[in-house]
Write an enzyme that holds these catalytic residues in place. Structure first.
Site, mmCIF file in Angstrom:
data_model
loop_
_atom_site.group_PDB
_atom_site.id
_atom_site.type_symbol
_atom_site.label_atom_id
_atom_site.label_comp_id
_atom_site.label_asym_id
_atom_site.label_seq_id
_atom_site.Cartn_x
_atom_site.Cartn_y
_atom_site.Cartn_z
ATOM 1 C CD GLU A 1 -3.146 -0.964 2.080
ATOM 2 O OE1 GLU A 1 -3.002 -0.204 3.053
ATOM 3 O OE2 GLU A 1 -4.191 -1.592 1.868
ATOM 4 C CE LYS B 1 -3.785 -6.878 21.488
ATOM 5 N NZ LYS B 1 -2.939 -5.795 20.916
ATOM 6 C CD GLU C 1 -4.151 -6.091 2.474
ATOM 7 O OE1 GLU C 1 -4.832 -5.427 3.271
ATOM 8 O OE2 GLU C 1 -2.936 -5.927 2.329
HETATM 9 C C1 GAL Z 1 -4.354 -2.918 4.953
HETATM 10 C C2 GAL Z 1 -2.923 -3.430 5.056
HETATM 11 C C3 GAL Z 1 -2.864 -4.772 5.763
HETATM 12 C C4 GAL Z 1 -3.681 -4.735 7.020
HETATM 13 C C5 GAL Z 1 -5.092 -4.335 6.676
HETATM 14 C C6 GAL Z 1 -6.031 -4.321 7.858
HETATM 15 O O1 GAL Z 1 -4.386 -1.558 4.706
HETATM 16 O O2 GAL Z 1 -2.365 -3.563 3.781
HETATM 17 O O3 GAL Z 1 -1.519 -5.091 6.043
HETATM 18 O O4 GAL Z 1 -3.131 -3.817 7.907
HETATM 19 O O5 GAL Z 1 -5.075 -3.055 6.138
HETATM 20 O O6 GAL Z 1 -7.333 -3.933 7.486
#
Ligand code: GAL
Length: 654
Positions: free
Chosen positions: A152, A357, A308
């Protein structure tokens, strides 16, 4: 872009995997459970720099070899991370001036992540040394399918204001401008006596007690984007030789304001996006759709990867709102409907310690005797059942203009109203189209837009002359253009286009605007078709005809919505913040954009190749009698109805 990674079976299914947080027994159980859930791809090592290079120049890849081998033996592909988003403590200790500095002059502390400046020479060389070794070591492994660079870019800090950045900014300016005179001209430094006599006099546009030159701010935003992209390119070039696709995960296409993703896309082999719902928004499925459509558009229509998202609550919003029953599945399949060939999560197994967590995961703290796990296993089956969808494309007849430079410029200080926002109008028009079941692409104003029946420009504050000509050609050759207020106002340097507003759009719209009359906080004006918010202005017709009029307020009796017939097409203009749904219906009808009749606006309908995705976000079943064929999710004929909260993916009978 050179292509999508070669991955096993179905829609890619899996997520970020951080085995370094777990003992070996758990890692072994992980692989067993991944097989049970149908996981096909995991991203490894994204934050593992301190473990891969525990001291400067000492590398330890053995522990990760074991993990890759174990996954490979189980048929699970690896997206290998480059861990540059988490520089180790030894690095920061040795180079404390690599810690980024905010615009307000605060140096970021270590102990989190994303704490190195992309312009710092030691960070660049440490990156290169590590990535070269990772490429040589893991590149040949048959289990490594692709590279996941950094994490990101630009989030949470897009612009760094340290001395290294400032120096790099000067270099960047020297390359951008032919001469200092040209720079002074472009930045309008005659204003407030800001003329520069040498490049050395130019500083980063740090926080000040009043407004700093907006053209300089705009160039700094461009520069910051360039520096992050250069850091990515450095890695990409080192990884290229492995022959495996390289990408980086965007921090949410819609919300990643600091990165100009149109500039990034050609540098990636496949576009990858992260998307998280704003838990407390009840219309967040519409914003998800918008993010997915923007991801696909950035990818030029090619399949992209949802890198993600979450199975449930995130840990970084004010309240960690859990997903409702069926919501995770609808979210995942909506991304697929809009062109993603992957359903990936952050993260595989919930961490027991650290900042995240309380973030949901595919394997929650409760383990496998949980609703989330059962839903994950069921979603894995969906991903397999949708195998044949892979590679198919979404078609759109309508596009919304999207330009990060306009996003940056519009949201600088001292605009005519602080209620102006880049996203607000885009979301309003997008939402109206979503509710009309119209699939939307996003396009840069200078792009080839000739294939669209309708182009909407809700937030084109910054518009170059060339882009305006592009829009004019589009209309003259039969296109339907709809422009919302405060568009076409400034050039690339945030300078007002000469003459009356809206500068470069006067001709195509057949009007000019004498003066802006922004409304007081919460104020409304009455327009023929309903209330308008935020804005009113004095429109003077010059060829266009008034379609709706202001009925009260500072511009009572004057045009509020206009239409200008031009060549074979027409250009519409809206001079206040309306609920655009009725107007859009009229424009879509005139442009012959077909919509499925008789469906409620809680049903999401998207066509991807020969497949029709039907996602029911409402609380009652929806009959869809016009769609016939096999439902890929059930393996049987579509029953003509989508249950409350349910999804069908129908391969239509030819
Ligand atoms: C994203 C990040 C991940 C994790 C996630 C949690 O922005 O790339 O590593 O932190 O958020 O929602």
């Amino acid at each position: 872009m050179s292509g999508y990674p070669a991955l096993p079976g179905g829609i890619a299914f899996g997520g970020d995997y951080n085995p370094e947080q777990w003992p070996r027994e758990v890692q072994e159980e992980d692989v067993r459970l991944m097989r049970e859930a149908g996981v096909t791809l995991v991203n490894l090592g994204i934050f593992a720099w301190a473990l891969l290079e525990p001291a400067e120049g000492e590398y330890d890849f053995g522990w990760l070899d074991e993990v890759v081998d174990r996954l490979h033996a189980a048929g699970i592909a690896v997206g290998m991370g480059t861990p540059t988003a988490a520089p180790p403590a030894w690095f920061t200790k040795k180079y404390p001036d690599s810690l980024p500095v905010t615009r307000e002059g605060r140096r970021v502390g270590p102990g989190g992540r994303e704490h190195a400046c992309s312009s710092h020479p030691a960070f660049l060389s440490a990156t290169a040394r590590l990535v070269e070794r990772l490429a040589a070591h893991f590149g040949p492994h048959p289990g490594v399918a692709m590279w996941h660079v950094h994490n990101e870019y630009g989030a949470p800090l897009g612009e760094c204001y340290c001395a290294w950045s400032e120096q790099a900014f000067r270099e960047w300016l020297r390359a951008r401008y032919e001469s200092l005179d040209e720079l002074n001209q472009a930045w309008g430094t005659a204003f407030w006596g800001q003329r520069y006599g040498s490049y050395e006099e130019i500083e980063a546009p740090r926080w000040s007690h009043t407004v700093v030159n907006p053209a300089q701010r705009l160039d700094y935003a461009r520069f910051a984007n360039h520096e992050h992209l250069a850091h990515y390119r450095l890695q990409r070039d080192l990884l290229r030789g492995t022959g495996k696709p390289v990408t980086t995960n965007f921090a949410g296409t819609v919300n990643c304001k600091s990165m100009d993703l149109w500039a990034w896309a050609p540098e990636l082999d496949v576009v990858a996006n992260d998307h998280y719902l704003v838990g407390e928004r009840t219309d967040n499925h519409i914003h998800l759709a918008m993010s997915a459509d923007l991801s696909r558009s950035i990818a030029g229509g090619a399949p992209w990867m949802l890198m993600e998202h979450s199975t449930g609550a995130v840990s970084w919003q004010p309240r960690g709102i859990a997903k409702r029953p069926g919501e995770m599945r609808r979210n995942s399949l909506a991304h697929v409907a809009r062109g993603s060939d992957a359903i990936l999560f952050f993260q595989w197994r919930a961490s027991r310690f650290g900042a995240e967590k309380f973030h949901s995961a595919m394997v929650p703290h409760a383990g496998t005797d949980s609703q989330i796990w059962r839903d994950v296993v069921a979603l894995g089956a969906d991903a397999r059942n949708l195998a044949e969808v892979r590679g198919s494309r979404v078609g759109a007849e309508v596009a919304i203009l999207w330009d990060w430079e306009s996003y940056w410029a519009l949201e600088l200080e001292w605009r005519p109203s602080e209620d102006l926002s880049y996203l607000e109008r885009i979301e309003a028009y997008y939402e109206a189209l979503w509710r009309e079941h119209v699939t939307v692409d996003f396009a840069h104003p200078s792009a080839d837009i000739s294939r669209y029946r309708v182009i909407i420009a809700p937030s084109s504050y910054l518009l170059s002359e060339a882009s305006a000509k592009n829009l004019q050609r589009y209309v003259e050759s039969g296109g339907h253009l709809l422009v919302s207020f405060f568009s076409g106002i400034v050039d690339e340097h945030d300078g007002v286009h000469a003459g009356a507003y809206p500068g470069v759009l006067r001709d195509v719209l057949g009007l000019c605007v004498e003066e802006f009359h922004p409304l007081p906080a919460g104020g409304t004006v009455q327009v023929t078709g309903g209330p308008g918010r935020v804005w009113s202005e004095r429109v003077r017709l010059g060829g266009a005809t008034a379609v709706q009029t202001f009925e009260d307020g500072p511009d009572a009796g004057h045009p509020a919505v206009t239409r200008n017939a031009l060549g074979a097409g027409a250009a519409w203009y809206v001079a206040t913040a309306i609920d655009p749904r009725d107007l859009l219906r009229e424009v879509l009808d005139r442009a012959s954009v077909a919509r499925p009749p008789g469906l409620p606006d809680t049903l999401e309908v998207v066509r991807r190749g020969p497949y029709t995705f039907l996602l029911n976000h409402g609380g009652s079943p929806v009959a869809v009698p016009a769609v016939h064929g096999a439902d890929l999710l059930t393996g049987s004929a579509f029953v003509g109805e989508v249950p409350a909260g349910g999804v069908a993916v129908v391969k239509e009978d030819m």
